[in-house]
Design a protein around this motif. Structure first.
Motif, mmCIF file in Angstrom:
data_model
loop_
_atom_site.group_PDB
_atom_site.id
_atom_site.type_symbol
_atom_site.label_atom_id
_atom_site.label_comp_id
_atom_site.label_asym_id
_atom_site.label_seq_id
_atom_site.Cartn_x
_atom_site.Cartn_y
_atom_site.Cartn_z
ATOM 1 N N VAL A 86 42.072 -27.388 55.541
ATOM 2 C CA VAL A 86 40.868 -26.531 55.684
ATOM 3 C C VAL A 86 40.060 -26.207 57.064
ATOM 4 C CG1 VAL A 86 37.672 -26.869 55.441
ATOM 5 C CG2 VAL A 86 39.415 -27.699 53.873
ATOM 6 N N LEU A 87 41.017 -27.511 57.695
ATOM 7 C CA LEU A 87 40.767 -27.267 59.411
ATOM 8 C C LEU A 87 41.253 -26.334 60.057
ATOM 9 C CD1 LEU A 87 40.241 -31.376 60.503
ATOM 10 C CD2 LEU A 87 38.500 -29.408 59.746
ATOM 11 N N ARG A 88 42.740 -26.116 58.821
ATOM 12 C CA ARG A 88 43.100 -25.248 59.612
ATOM 13 C C ARG A 88 42.871 -23.917 59.322
ATOM 14 N NH1 ARG A 88 49.752 -23.800 59.605
ATOM 15 N NH2 ARG A 88 49.422 -21.211 60.378
ATOM 16 N N LEU A 89 42.668 -23.713 58.408
ATOM 17 C CA LEU A 89 41.964 -22.417 57.747
ATOM 18 C C LEU A 89 41.024 -22.054 58.824
ATOM 19 C CD1 LEU A 89 42.051 -22.629 53.695
ATOM 20 C CD2 LEU A 89 42.458 -21.546 55.530
ATOM 21 N N VAL A 90 39.951 -22.808 58.952
ATOM 22 C CA VAL A 90 38.514 -22.807 60.117
ATOM 23 C C VAL A 90 39.084 -22.463 61.331
ATOM 24 C CG1 VAL A 90 36.722 -23.784 61.167
ATOM 25 C CG2 VAL A 90 37.212 -24.323 58.514
ATOM 26 N N SER A 91 40.373 -23.236 61.977
ATOM 27 C CA SER A 91 40.454 -23.001 63.079
ATOM 28 C C SER A 91 41.208 -21.654 62.998
ATOM 29 C CB SER A 91 41.789 -23.697 63.239
ATOM 30 O OG SER A 91 42.356 -23.679 64.843
ATOM 31 N N ASP A 92 42.255 -21.230 62.402
ATOM 32 C CA ASP A 92 42.337 -19.981 61.959
ATOM 33 C C ASP A 92 42.162 -18.319 61.824
ATOM 34 O OD1 ASP A 92 44.691 -21.163 62.579
ATOM 35 O OD2 ASP A 92 45.277 -20.153 60.540
ATOM 36 N N GLY A 93 39.811 -19.048 61.614
ATOM 37 C CA GLY A 93 39.472 -17.953 61.846
ATOM 38 C C GLY A 93 38.992 -17.293 59.939
ATOM 39 N N VAL A 94 39.712 -17.540 59.491
ATOM 40 C CA VAL A 94 39.879 -16.893 57.697
ATOM 41 C C VAL A 94 38.991 -18.026 57.266
ATOM 42 C CG1 VAL A 94 40.919 -17.948 55.457
ATOM 43 C CG2 VAL A 94 42.827 -17.692 57.493
ATOM 44 N N VAL A 95 37.995 -18.910 57.091
ATOM 45 C CA VAL A 95 36.296 -19.160 56.440
ATOM 46 C C VAL A 95 35.888 -20.251 57.420
ATOM 47 C CG1 VAL A 95 37.771 -19.622 54.524
ATOM 48 C CG2 VAL A 95 37.508 -21.085 55.909
ATOM 49 N N SER A 96 34.644 -20.215 56.921
ATOM 50 C CA SER A 96 33.832 -21.176 57.557
ATOM 51 C C SER A 96 34.172 -22.095 57.036
ATOM 52 C CB SER A 96 32.139 -20.608 57.621
ATOM 53 O OG SER A 96 31.811 -21.251 56.145
ATOM 54 N N VAL A 130 54.207 -16.864 47.359
ATOM 55 C CA VAL A 130 53.446 -15.776 48.008
ATOM 56 C C VAL A 130 52.665 -17.212 49.042
ATOM 57 C CG1 VAL A 130 51.925 -16.236 46.569
ATOM 58 C CG2 VAL A 130 51.619 -14.924 48.042
ATOM 59 N N SER A 131 51.866 -16.925 50.402
ATOM 60 C CA SER A 131 51.573 -17.709 51.698
ATOM 61 C C SER A 131 49.836 -17.759 50.677
ATOM 62 C CB SER A 131 51.115 -17.088 52.521
ATOM 63 O OG SER A 131 50.495 -17.477 53.461
ATOM 64 N N ALA A 132 49.709 -19.515 50.582
ATOM 65 C CA ALA A 132 48.967 -19.592 50.139
ATOM 66 C C ALA A 132 47.089 -19.100 51.610
ATOM 67 C CB ALA A 132 48.649 -20.994 49.994
ATOM 68 N N GLY A 133 47.907 -19.808 52.270
ATOM 69 C CA GLY A 133 46.647 -19.248 52.772
ATOM 70 C C GLY A 133 46.223 -17.547 53.137
ATOM 71 N N GLU A 134 47.180 -16.950 52.972
ATOM 72 C CA GLU A 134 46.896 -15.345 52.867
ATOM 73 C C GLU A 134 45.842 -14.968 51.557
ATOM 74 O OE1 GLU A 134 50.544 -13.135 51.856
ATOM 75 O OE2 GLU A 134 51.047 -13.547 54.570
ATOM 76 N N LEU A 135 46.408 -16.358 50.371
ATOM 77 C CA LEU A 135 45.228 -16.320 49.226
ATOM 78 C C LEU A 135 43.595 -16.081 49.491
ATOM 79 C CD1 LEU A 135 47.873 -16.992 45.975
ATOM 80 C CD2 LEU A 135 47.463 -14.255 46.890
ATOM 81 N N VAL A 136 44.280 -17.537 50.157
ATOM 82 C CA VAL A 136 42.447 -17.382 50.271
ATOM 83 C C VAL A 136 41.656 -16.470 51.042
ATOM 84 C CG1 VAL A 136 40.928 -19.408 51.911
ATOM 85 C CG2 VAL A 136 43.065 -20.592 50.668
ATOM 86 N N GLU A 137 42.812 -15.824 52.235
ATOM 87 C CA GLU A 137 41.833 -14.710 52.887
ATOM 88 C C GLU A 137 41.448 -13.892 52.227
ATOM 89 O OE1 GLU A 137 42.685 -12.501 57.214
ATOM 90 O OE2 GLU A 137 43.923 -14.068 56.106
#
Length: 378
Positions: A304-314, A277-284
């Motif tokens: 972290v910077l990717r998650l922020v850039s993708d709009g997943v998290v602040s 499973v995608s970790a990014g999806e689980l974070v979201e």
């Protein structure tokens, strides 16, 4: 290190970003004082807490057999950790039938070397990863945990059960055997013997987990694949789920209040290299308590910077996944945020590039470069 008063920067505190000064004295965050340093244009963030990383292996033994004095390798590991903003690193050391750097003999050498290490800036803790089917090793493993005051144990099972159950030659057997210093026939015989005793493992691991938990050792499981996996480990007191392979396992962990640790490289890649499973999806979806470097230390900040850039998290919420939340998972109450009285574990980052300009661990520089160095040194 001199005491400092950092001014002009955007400082991430528990309640969000603020440009109020941040003071450091005697290795702690304090209310006032210190020589003023202008960090206008930079971000000041809590130091990264990495709950699981085995990237140190390449520093300790870059080639098979090149395992002599471990001290220089630990110094090199320290330098890489600091360059990536990591102020607390949990070094995940195997206790495995795989042998070599992952075998029990090397684990003991590693623990002794870390106990004796000097001039290390990063706070290096240990996670011992026990292969659950090594039943004959349980006593020695438990002794090592006690002797070296290991705070965190994770249970793994990497035996190729599917192949062994079918009577087939396990994949990569010859390479594994050479790595372990065994001939292929002896290595295959060992795997078969451990597989044959698989029915003894659940009760034995339950007893071992109980004894370790009674000593205050934190326990985790690795690669949970099903709801049943997670429920079984929770019953044994292993309340940290590392790198769950499926959404089902992660959801089971969340519903039971267990901590979920995901791999930062998975986030950076955009998917699991093993097809999990995608970790990014689980974070979201809110199914993550901490990101860990796994095999690549730079991935912590990058994730972290990717998650922020993708709009997943602040940035505030994303940075908590590599600072305050992992500190909470391990019960490290003295770090993880920049509150007064906490350890002065700090990373200074250039916002436009994401580069680390300084890492300060317990009030002392472990990394300093570029314009940030000029600001501090003058």
């Amino acid at each position: 290190m001199s005491d400092f008063r950092l001014v002009g920067a955007e400082v991430l505190r528990a309640d969000g970003f603020s440009d109020a000064p941040l003071s450091i004295a005697d290795g702690l965050i304090v209310a006032e004082g210190g020589r003023e340093v202008d960090l206008n244009g930079f971000l000041v963030l809590p130091g990264i807490v990495d709950l699981h990383g085995d990237g140190f292996e390449r520093h300790l033994a870059p080639r098979r057999g090149a395992i002599k004095d471990l001290a220089p390798g630990l110094v090199a590991t320290d330098a890489e950790l600091a360059a990536n903003g990591i102020t607390t690193a949990v070094l995940a050391q195997f206790w495995s039938w795989e042998g070599g750097m992952r075998g029990p003999a090397f684990a003991r050498r590693f623990l002794s070397a870390l106990d004796a290490a000097e001039a290390i800036g990063t706070d290096m803790l240990v996670q011992l990863r026990l292969e659950t089917h090594m039943l004959e090793d349980y006593g020695a493993f438990e002794e090592a945990v006690t002797e070296h005051d290991v705070p965190y144990v994770v249970f793994n099972d990497h035996l190729p059960h599917a192949a062994l159950a079918k009577g087939k030659r396990p994949p990569r057997l010859t390479g594994q055997a050479l790595k372990a210093g065994r001939n292929p026939e002896a290595h295959e015989a060992l795997l078969k013997a451990m597989h044959a005793r698989r029915d003894e493992v659940p009760e034995a691991i339950t007893r071992l987990a109980g004894r370790l938990a009674a000593r205050g050792v934190r326990l985790g499981s690795h690669d949970d694949a099903t709801q049943s996996d997670r429920l079984d480990w929770r019953k044994r007191g292993a309340t940290i789920s590392e790198f769950p392979e499926t959404r089902e396992a992660a959801e089971t962990a969340r519903s039971g209040g267990d901590a979920i640790v995901l791999g930062a490289p998975n986030v950076v890649r955009g998917n699991s290299h093993k097809g999990n499973v995608s970790a990014g999806e689980l974070v979201e979806e809110g199914l993550c308590d901490a990101l860990a470097s796994d095999y690549h230390y730079p991935a912590m900040k990058q994730a972290v910077l990717r998650l922020v850039s993708d709009g997943v998290v602040s940035l505030q919420d994303g940075w908590a996944l590599v600072s305050s939340k992992p500190a909470q998972v391990l019960g490290l109450v003295d770090r993880g945020d920049l509150a007064i009285g906490k350890r002065a574990d700090i990373v200074v980052i250039e916002p436009s590039t994401g580069r680390v300009g300084a890492t300060i661990s317990s009030g002392r520089f472990s990394f300093l470069t570029g314009e940030v160095a000029t600001r501090f040194i003058g």
